[in-house]
Design a protein around this motif. Structure first.
Motif, PDB file in Angstrom:
ATOM      1  N   GLY A 131       3.050  25.593   0.022  1.00 16.57           N
ATOM      2  CA  GLY A 131       1.902  25.789   0.911  1.00 16.57           C
ATOM      3  C   GLY A 131       0.978  24.597   1.059  1.00 16.57           C
ATOM      4  N   VAL A 132       1.312  23.447   0.458  1.00 14.82           N
ATOM      5  CA  VAL A 132       0.454  22.257   0.552  1.00 14.82           C
ATOM      6  C   VAL A 132       1.304  21.077   1.010  1.00 14.82           C
ATOM      7  N   GLU A 133       0.705  20.226   1.863  1.00 15.60           N
ATOM      8  CA  GLU A 133       1.355  18.963   2.248  1.00 15.60           C
ATOM      9  C   GLU A 133       0.358  17.842   1.962  1.00 15.60           C
ATOM     10  N   ILE A 134       0.865  16.623   1.777  1.00 16.93           N
ATOM     11  CA  ILE A 134      -0.100  15.559   1.430  1.00 16.93           C
ATOM     12  C   ILE A 134      -1.079  15.291   2.572  1.00 16.93           C
ATOM     13  N   LYS A 135      -0.710  15.654   3.797  1.00 16.95           N
ATOM     14  CA  LYS A 135      -1.659  15.429   4.898  1.00 16.95           C
ATOM     15  C   LYS A 135      -2.967  16.193   4.662  1.00 16.95           C
ATOM     16  N   ASP A 136      -2.916  17.275   3.854  1.00 19.17           N
ATOM     17  CA  ASP A 136      -4.109  18.091   3.592  1.00 19.17           C
ATOM     18  C   ASP A 136      -5.165  17.320   2.793  1.00 19.17           C
ATOM     19  N   VAL A 137      -4.748  16.287   2.070  1.00 12.82           N
ATOM     20  CA  VAL A 137      -5.689  15.557   1.212  1.00 12.82           C
ATOM     21  C   VAL A 137      -5.675  14.055   1.521  1.00 12.82           C
ATOM     22  N   PHE A 138      -4.954  13.682   2.560  1.00 10.02           N
ATOM     23  CA  PHE A 138      -4.760  12.255   2.889  1.00 10.02           C
ATOM     24  C   PHE A 138      -5.997  11.666   3.562  1.00 10.02           C
ATOM     25  N   VAL A 139      -6.370  10.453   3.168  1.00 11.72           N
ATOM     26  CA  VAL A 139      -7.472   9.745   3.836  1.00 11.72           C
ATOM     27  C   VAL A 139      -6.931   8.557   4.634  1.00 11.72           C
ATOM     28  N   GLN A 140      -6.257   7.650   3.948  1.00 12.32           N
ATOM     29  CA  GLN A 140      -5.703   6.474   4.628  1.00 12.32           C
ATOM     30  C   GLN A 140      -4.654   5.815   3.742  1.00 12.32           C
ATOM     31  N   LEU A 141      -3.921   4.876   4.332  1.00 13.10           N
ATOM     32  CA  LEU A 141      -3.004   4.077   3.517  1.00 13.10           C
ATOM     33  C   LEU A 141      -3.069   2.625   3.973  1.00 13.10           C
ATOM     34  N   GLU A 142      -2.665   1.751   3.057  1.00 13.02           N
ATOM     35  CA  GLU A 142      -2.557   0.331   3.390  1.00 13.02           C
ATOM     36  C   GLU A 142      -1.081   0.000   3.474  1.00 13.02           C
ATOM     37  N   ALA A 143      -0.697  -0.706   4.533  1.00 14.29           N
ATOM     38  CA  ALA A 143       0.718  -1.050   4.682  1.00 14.29           C
ATOM     39  C   ALA A 143       0.851  -2.494   5.144  1.00 14.29           C
ATOM     40  N   LEU A 144       1.911  -3.127   4.653  1.00 12.11           N
ATOM     41  CA  LEU A 144       2.162  -4.523   5.010  1.00 12.11           C
ATOM     42  C   LEU A 144       3.151  -4.562   6.175  1.00 12.11           C
ATOM     43  N   ASP A 145       2.744  -5.236   7.215  1.00 12.41           N
ATOM     44  CA  ASP A 145       3.590  -5.374   8.411  1.00 12.41           C
ATOM     45  C   ASP A 145       4.716  -6.356   8.073  1.00 12.41           C
ATOM     46  N   ILE A 146       5.962  -5.874   8.081  1.00  8.44           N
ATOM     47  CA  ILE A 146       7.081  -6.718   7.637  1.00  8.44           C
ATOM     48  C   ILE A 146       7.235  -7.942   8.540  1.00  8.44           C
ATOM     49  N   SER A 147       6.895  -7.811   9.826  1.00  4.77           N
ATOM     50  CA  SER A 147       7.121  -8.945  10.735  1.00  4.77           C
ATOM     51  C   SER A 147       6.029 -10.015  10.617  1.00  4.77           C
ATOM     52  N   THR A 148       4.805  -9.643  10.208  1.00  6.52           N
ATOM     53  CA  THR A 148       3.726 -10.642  10.158  1.00  6.52           C
ATOM     54  C   THR A 148       3.219 -10.910   8.738  1.00  6.52           C
ATOM     55  N   GLY A 149       3.453  -9.974   7.834  1.00  6.06           N
ATOM     56  CA  GLY A 149       2.918 -10.117   6.469  1.00  6.06           C
ATOM     57  C   GLY A 149       1.462  -9.670   6.378  1.00  6.06           C
ATOM     58  N   ASN A 150       0.885  -9.194   7.488  1.00  3.42           N
ATOM     59  CA  ASN A 150      -0.513  -8.752   7.461  1.00  3.42           C
ATOM     60  C   ASN A 150      -0.623  -7.318   6.952  1.00  3.42           C
ATOM     61  N   ILE A 151      -1.763  -7.043   6.289  1.00  2.00           N
ATOM     62  CA  ILE A 151      -2.006  -5.673   5.823  1.00  2.00           C
ATOM     63  C   ILE A 151      -2.749  -4.910   6.915  1.00  2.00           C
ATOM     64  N   ARG A 152      -2.291  -3.703   7.197  1.00  2.08           N
ATOM     65  CA  ARG A 152      -2.970  -2.855   8.175  1.00  2.08           C
ATOM     66  C   ARG A 152      -3.339  -1.515   7.520  1.00  2.08           C
ATOM     67  N   ILE A 153      -4.502  -1.017   7.886  1.00  5.78           N
ATOM     68  CA  ILE A 153      -4.899   0.305   7.376  1.00  5.78           C
ATOM     69  C   ILE A 153      -4.543   1.352   8.417  1.00  5.78           C
ATOM     70  N   PHE A 154      -3.894   2.407   7.974  1.00  2.00           N
ATOM     71  CA  PHE A 154      -3.573   3.548   8.839  1.00  2.00           C
ATOM     72  C   PHE A 154      -4.426   4.718   8.393  1.00  2.00           C
ATOM     73  N   ASP A 155      -5.252   5.258   9.320  1.00  2.00           N
ATOM     74  CA  ASP A 155      -5.998   6.461   8.938  1.00  2.00           C
ATOM     75  C   ASP A 155      -5.180   7.692   9.306  1.00  2.00           C
ATOM     76  N   TYR A 156      -5.732   8.838   9.016  1.00  2.00           N
ATOM     77  CA  TYR A 156      -5.001  10.111   9.192  1.00  2.00           C
ATOM     78  C   TYR A 156      -4.368  10.219  10.579  1.00  2.00           C
ATOM     79  N   GLY A 157      -5.175   9.977  11.607  1.00  2.00           N
ATOM     80  CA  GLY A 157      -4.718  10.186  12.982  1.00  2.00           C
ATOM     81  C   GLY A 157      -3.582   9.268  13.385  1.00  2.00           C
ATOM     82  N   GLU A 158      -3.522   8.111  12.729  1.00  2.00           N
ATOM     83  CA  GLU A 158      -2.476   7.130  13.101  1.00  2.00           C
ATOM     84  C   GLU A 158      -1.126   7.413  12.433  1.00  2.00           C
ATOM     85  N   CYS A 159      -1.109   8.343  11.491  1.00  2.00           N
ATOM     86  CA  CYS A 159       0.138   8.577  10.743  1.00  2.00           C
ATOM     87  C   CYS A 159       1.044   9.613  11.399  1.00  2.00           C
ATOM     88  N   ASP A 160       0.535  10.358  12.369  1.00  2.00           N
ATOM     89  CA  ASP A 160       1.367  11.358  13.079  1.00  2.00           C
ATOM     90  C   ASP A 160       2.108  12.289  12.132  1.00  2.00           C
TER      91      ASP A 160
END
Ligand SMILES: Cc1cc2nc3c(=O)[nH]c(=O)nc-3n(C[C@H](O)[C@H](O)[C@H](O)COP(=O)(O)OP(=O)(O)OC[C@H]3O[C@@H](n4cnc5c(N)ncnc54)[C@H](O)[C@@H]3O)c2cc1C
Length: 338
Positions: A131-160
């Motif tokens: 009855g629980v999914e991590i989206k229920d408690v998720f705030v954001q994540l940091e991810a490294l763009d493999i093509s540029t090496g830059n870090i991007r923050i994804f908030d809840y709405g951007e994770c689909d």
């Protein structure tokens, strides 16, 4: 940081498939991760990101570079009397992180106890249980763009986020490396024991006053009795997603199969447990040489030892075809086939 060549992967996937990676490296911090991505020797190599290997089926040797993510660290971002925002490195073991939160009286993850794998993979398929999914408690994540090496923050709405899915499993697959995930947990918890099995287990444990620890204990007890332990029997948990059908389709099925099990969803669709469909066609417990469908869990395909991933994939496809032929339902594979 040592790049190994022709590295055996048996110990890096819970299916225990015996394949090799042309190149294999474990990274312990973001600098190591950036360095390996910038290294000219590997720039043209196909790349794959690996956590705990618990949602993967290797069907062949990996002709490229596997990067195993070991980034550690748990930090409290902010807190007040009601909530805590907590950030964990992608390489943290998921269950250990859940136990850390429970130990500190941070609630929200207890229903997700004992799911194998890492924190970094938790958003990929929006892990869920009881009855629980991590989206229920998720705030954001940091991810490294493999093509540029830059870090991007994804908030809840951007994770689909969806049922066993997110943008990282589909549109952005293999484009970003998740390096940390931030969750918002509660100090004054509202527990979710809506799944009957949890309530019954708590009752049988004699628990009258709920706590995150008791719920976690109940979930661990249920999971240990139901699911094969990958340390003993190679598997990747549920191999298929539970399908949804339209109301009309369901009415037709119900007329033909009065015992069919079903659940309501948030939409007008009806969810049917894939395990019921697979069992109804007699697949449960079927064994072929050294692999087969688990004897107690029709959703779980197992490797009894030495099996190759292609055989398991073919078995999955045979199951999918038989379900479609009989019920006109397209089963979707949950596990990542490599
Ligand atoms: C016995 C058993 C029970 C299970 N029960 C459940 C359950 O109840 N609910 C559930 O949802 N799942 C369950 N699973 C599946 C699995 O545990 C989860 O999907 C888990 O999140 C996978 O984590 P991992 O670190 O092992 O990922 P891996 O298997 O290593 O990787 C999975 C996918 O994510 C990608 N990936 C991994 N880490 C990163 C990263 N840092 N950045 C970008 N991509 C990454 C990989 O490339 C791959 O495509 C179960 C598995 C087993 C074996």
């Amino acid at each position: 940081m040592e790049v190994k060549e022709n590295h055996l992967l048996k110990e890096y996937n819970t299916f225990k498939i015996e394949v090799k990676a042309k190149y294999f490296v474990e990274v312990n911090d973001i600098d190591e991760l950036k360095n390996i991505l910038l290294d000219k020797k590997y720039s043209s190599q196909k790349k794959m990101i690996l956590g705990g290997g618990s949602n993967i089926l290797f069907t062949q040797d990996f002709d490229g570079l596997i990067i195993k993510i070991n980034l550690l660290g748990i930090n409290i971002f902010s807190q007040d009397e009601h909530n805590v925002t907590i950030k964990a490195g992608a390489g943290e073991n998921w269950h250990d992180f859940v136990l850390y939160c429970i130990y500190n009286n941070f609630s929200g993850l207890e229903n997700l106890s004992l799911i194998p794998g890492t924190v970094g993979a938790s958003p990929i398929q929006n892990i869920g249980a009881y009855g629980v999914e991590i989206k229920d408690v998720f705030v954001q994540l940091e991810a490294l763009d493999i093509s540029t090496g830059n870090i991007r923050i994804f908030d809840y709405g951007e994770c689909d986020f969806s049922y066993r899915g997110s943008i990282f499993k589909y549109e952005l697959k293999n484009k970003y490396i998740i390096v940390s995930v931030t969750y918002k947990l509660k100090k004054n918890p509202v527990f979710n024991v809506s799944y009957g099995a949890i309530r019954d287990t708590l009752d049988s444990m004699g628990i009258t006053e709920l706590s995150a620890k008791y719920i976690s204990d109940a979930v661990i007890s249920i999971r240990s009795s139901k699911l094969p332990d990958p340390k003993i029997l190679g598997n990747a948990g549920s191999f298929f997603k539970n399908p949804e059908v339209s109301q009309e389709h369901f009415i037709r099925l119900k007329a033909q199969y009065p015992n069919i099990v079903s659940y309501k969803t948030n939409t007008s669709n009806i969810k049917i447990p894939a395990g019921w469909l697979i069992e109804a066609l007699g697949w449960k417990g079927k064994t072929f040489d050294n692999y087969g469908v688990h004897q107690y869990q029709a959703l779980v395909i197992v490797n009894y030892g030495g099996s190759n991933g292609s055989d398991i994939k073919n078995l999955a496809n045979d199951i999918i075809k038989s379900i479609f032929d009989k019920f006109e339902i397209n089963l979707e594979i949950e596990v990542n086939i490599i």
